[in-house]
Enzyme design. Structure first.
Site, PDB file in Angstrom:
ATOM      1  N   ASP A   1      -7.932  -9.573  -3.924  1.00  0.00           N
ATOM      2  CA  ASP A   1      -6.882  -8.913  -3.149  1.00  0.00           C
ATOM      3  C   ASP A   1      -7.086  -9.281  -1.679  1.00  0.00           C
ATOM      4  OD1 ASP A   1      -4.824  -6.902  -2.615  1.00  0.00           O
ATOM      5  OD2 ASP A   1      -5.478  -6.019  -4.494  1.00  0.00           O
TER       6      ASP A   1
ATOM      7  N   ASP B   1      -1.608  -8.305  -0.395  1.00  0.00           N
ATOM      8  CA  ASP B   1      -1.140  -6.933  -0.313  1.00  0.00           C
ATOM      9  C   ASP B   1       0.050  -6.811   0.655  1.00  0.00           C
ATOM     10  OD1 ASP B   1      -1.845  -4.116  -1.010  1.00  0.00           O
ATOM     11  OD2 ASP B   1      -2.074  -3.932   1.158  1.00  0.00           O
TER      12      ASP B   1
ATOM     13  N   GLU C   1       2.415  -9.261  -3.069  1.00  0.00           N
ATOM     14  CA  GLU C   1       3.093  -8.021  -3.433  1.00  0.00           C
ATOM     15  C   GLU C   1       4.355  -7.996  -2.583  1.00  0.00           C
ATOM     16  OE1 GLU C   1       2.268  -3.221  -3.603  1.00  0.00           O
ATOM     17  OE2 GLU C   1       1.527  -4.387  -1.930  1.00  0.00           O
TER      18      GLU C   1
ATOM     19  N   HIS D   1      -1.952  -0.217 -10.328  1.00  0.00           N
ATOM     20  CA  HIS D   1      -2.650   0.966  -9.845  1.00  0.00           C
ATOM     21  C   HIS D   1      -1.786   1.854  -8.954  1.00  0.00           C
ATOM     22  CE1 HIS D   1      -2.652  -1.914  -6.669  1.00  0.00           C
ATOM     23  NE2 HIS D   1      -3.074  -1.008  -5.806  1.00  0.00           N
ATOM     24  N   ASP D   2      -0.554   1.430  -8.666  1.00  0.00           N
ATOM     25  CA  ASP D   2       0.317   2.219  -7.779  1.00  0.00           C
ATOM     26  C   ASP D   2       1.442   2.949  -8.513  1.00  0.00           C
ATOM     27  OD1 ASP D   2      -1.001   1.435  -5.444  1.00  0.00           O
ATOM     28  OD2 ASP D   2       0.264  -0.329  -5.193  1.00  0.00           O
TER      29      ASP D   2
END
Ligand code: GLC
Ligand code: CA
Length: 549
Positions: free
Chosen positions: A98, A202, A256, A320-321
């Protein structure tokens, strides 16, 4: 030179804090990951996206980085990380890290320096502005933080505000400063030289901000968005990073991409344009979060199968969000296992790079949190705001259970021992109480488990990826409600996937399939069941398939 290996990859996302704890401190760690690499290999995945594992004070679980070149002490050491990478590569598993550089932690050395004085050499590493209003105590513009409230924080030390699109402890880096871009290039190259295979960037669409930081349009809860999503300079900045780092390695760079849609996607990922190789877009997710609608799901998935030339798709349902999709998409949770399998088939064989989020492969579900059981910063901020209006608290708790980020982060369910075998200590967050039933060990011991289905599906994806990658996509029976049927065709060969999102049996006429020459590759129902076998045979011979996928 890029070989574009990611077009054949199957990704698995690890959220390290919740994956596997090796030393009993209740927090997942790198040695825990190493201990599960054979499990991942056996599942068939070929690449891992690892959520941040760098040094961090954990305001946002590692998405607030205080040292980009080191490993969070909770997770282990740089040597542990090197061993993990070697063990992954030994198993032909690639590692994508990430890259969180829209912001750093406020505990990063750069920010510590930056806030000291207006003439500090690091001042321009961040976005500082004078306040507005009579006494300069009002924020410089109307942008809001993704985690509630204004995106500006006043710092009395120098009497200016700094920008933070996320928490106060995540100040935004100033990408207009060439020194910052150079730092980012160096960080990327540092990890590439250590052997990583790529980055998941990210909130990459937020990194450049509109010149002059103008007020944004008013969109409820999203003020300012239009002024920092893919702002004018974005392309220039990303080109610079790509040319000086990403493109020099055989890398995969996936961003993302909040704000990316079918109309602007080419500008962000077109091959040869020095941009990203893929983008995680939220179109499927956003249109189904309030209420799952199969018709929307079909439409959006199909739309993203026909991307502009030289664009490569990214496929995901969970991360995970977001809450786990299984309870949202499945009509009837008594059909949990067949539904989990059907949902897998509904996206994994589409064209693109698929991602499986930890626990998805065993059909993990969401958890019910009480008011004081939430741990995510976004949930805590929301609760903090509503506590001033007590009658709203139960409503907020309900909403957070429905759309909050805690559910997907509960520890991975390995077995039915205490704490789901995730830790021998006290887990850092609540374990979903259904672990005694839903866990890896049970899946491994059970024939026709969700896990077994994922394994087979991944094997099919690998075997037929040429058809999937290079074939022509078409959606069939699009007017049949709650049925998603897609087909990829190449050189006269077709791969059909039929998914029934309802809890009823649906009969479909399949006129253009010759059953003498075609083969059933996989089904979500137990085909050793004699009744089903006979029914299927009969239906096959009638050129009609009895599908419950
Ligand atoms: C991304 C991450 C999320 C994080 C945010 C800020 O959306 O996926 O977990 O909170 O960026 O870094
Ligand atoms: Ca640990």
């Amino acid at each position: 030179m890029k070989t574009r290996w990611y077009k054949d990859a199957v990704f698995y996302q690890i959220y390290p804090r919740s994956f596997c704890d090796s030393n009993g401190d209740g927090i997942g760690d790198i040695n825990g990951i190493i201990s599960k690499l054979d499990y991942l290999k056996d599942l068939g995945i070929t690449a891992v996206w690892l959520s941040p594992c760098y040094s961090s004070p954990n305001d946002d679980n590692g998405y607030d980085i205080s040292d980009y070149r080191n490993i969070m002490s909770d997770f282990g050491t740089l040597d542990d990380w090197k061993l993990m990478l070697a063990e992954m590569h030994k198993r032909d598993i690639k590692l994508v890290m990430d890259l969180v550089v829209n912001h750093s932690s406020n505990e990063h050395f750069w920010f510590q320096e930056s806030r000291k004085s207006k003439d500090n050499p690091y001042r321009d590493y961040y976005i500082w502005r004078k306040g507005t209003g009579k006494n300069g105590k009002k924020p410089p513009n109307n942008w809001t933080s993704r985690f509630t409230g204004s995106a500006w924080e006043y710092d009395s030390l120098t009497e200016e505000f700094y920008l933070h699109l996320f928490s106060k402890k995540q100040p935004d880096l100033n990408w207009d400063n060439p020194k910052v871009r150079k730092e980012i290039i160096d960080i990327c190259n540092y990890w590439f030289d250590l052997g990583v295979d790529g980055f998941r960037c990210d909130v990459v669409t937020y990194v450049a901000k509109a010149n002059g930081l103008p007020n944004g349009r008013y969109i409820p809860f999203m003020r300012g968005d239009d002024q920092f999503v893919l702002a004018e300079n974005w392309y220039k900045y990303i080109n610079e990073i790509a040319e000086n780092s990403w493109n020099k390695y055989d890398s995969y760079i996936v961003g993302e991409g909040p704000g990316v849609d079918i109309n602007n996607v080419a500008s962000v990922i077109e091959e040869g344009k020095n941009v990203l190789d893929g983008v995680i877009n939220f179109q499927v997710h956003h249109s189904n979060i309030v209420k799952f609608k199969a018709e929307k799901y079909k439409k959006i998935q199909s739309r993203w199968q026909n991307l502009p030339e030289k664009c490569w798709n990214t496929l995901f349902l969970e991360n995970h969000d977001q809450p786990r999709v299984l309870p949202m998409y499945a009509k009837n949770l008594q059909l949990r296992e067949v539904s989990a399998k059907m949902i897998a088939a509904s996206y994994l064989l589409l064209k693109g790079t698929p991602y499986i989020y930890q626990g998805q492969e065993i059909g993990m579900t969401n958890c019910k949190f009480k008011k004081n059981e939430f741990v995510d910063i976004m949930s805590l901020n929301v609760l903090n705001v509503v506590k001033k209006f007590p009658p709203l608290v139960p409503f907020a708790v309900k909403q957070l259970n429905r759309i909050g980020r805690d559910s997907a982060r509960t520890p991975m369910q390995w077995n039915s021992a205490d704490n789901a075998g995730f830790t021998t200590g006290k887990p850092w967050m609540m374990v979903n109480p259904n672990y005694t039933e839903i866990n890896v060990e049970n899946n491994l011991n059970q024939k026709h488990s969700v896990l077994e289905f994922y394994k087979k599906l991944i094997a099919i994806k690998k075997k037929y990826n040429t058809i999937i990658k290079d074939g022509v996509y078409s959606e069939q029976f699009s007017s049949v409600k709650r049925v998603f049927c897609y087909c990829q065709t190449l050189n006269g060969k077709s791969l059909y996937v039929l998914c029934n999102f309802s809890d009823k049996v649906t009969t479909l006429p399949l006129p253009d399939i010759s059953f003498t020459t075609s083969k059933l590759l996989i089904t979500n129902y137990d085909m050793s069941n004699q009744f089903l076998k006979n029914t299927m045979k009969q239906e096959f011979s009638m050129k009609t398939k009895y599908i419950r996928m």
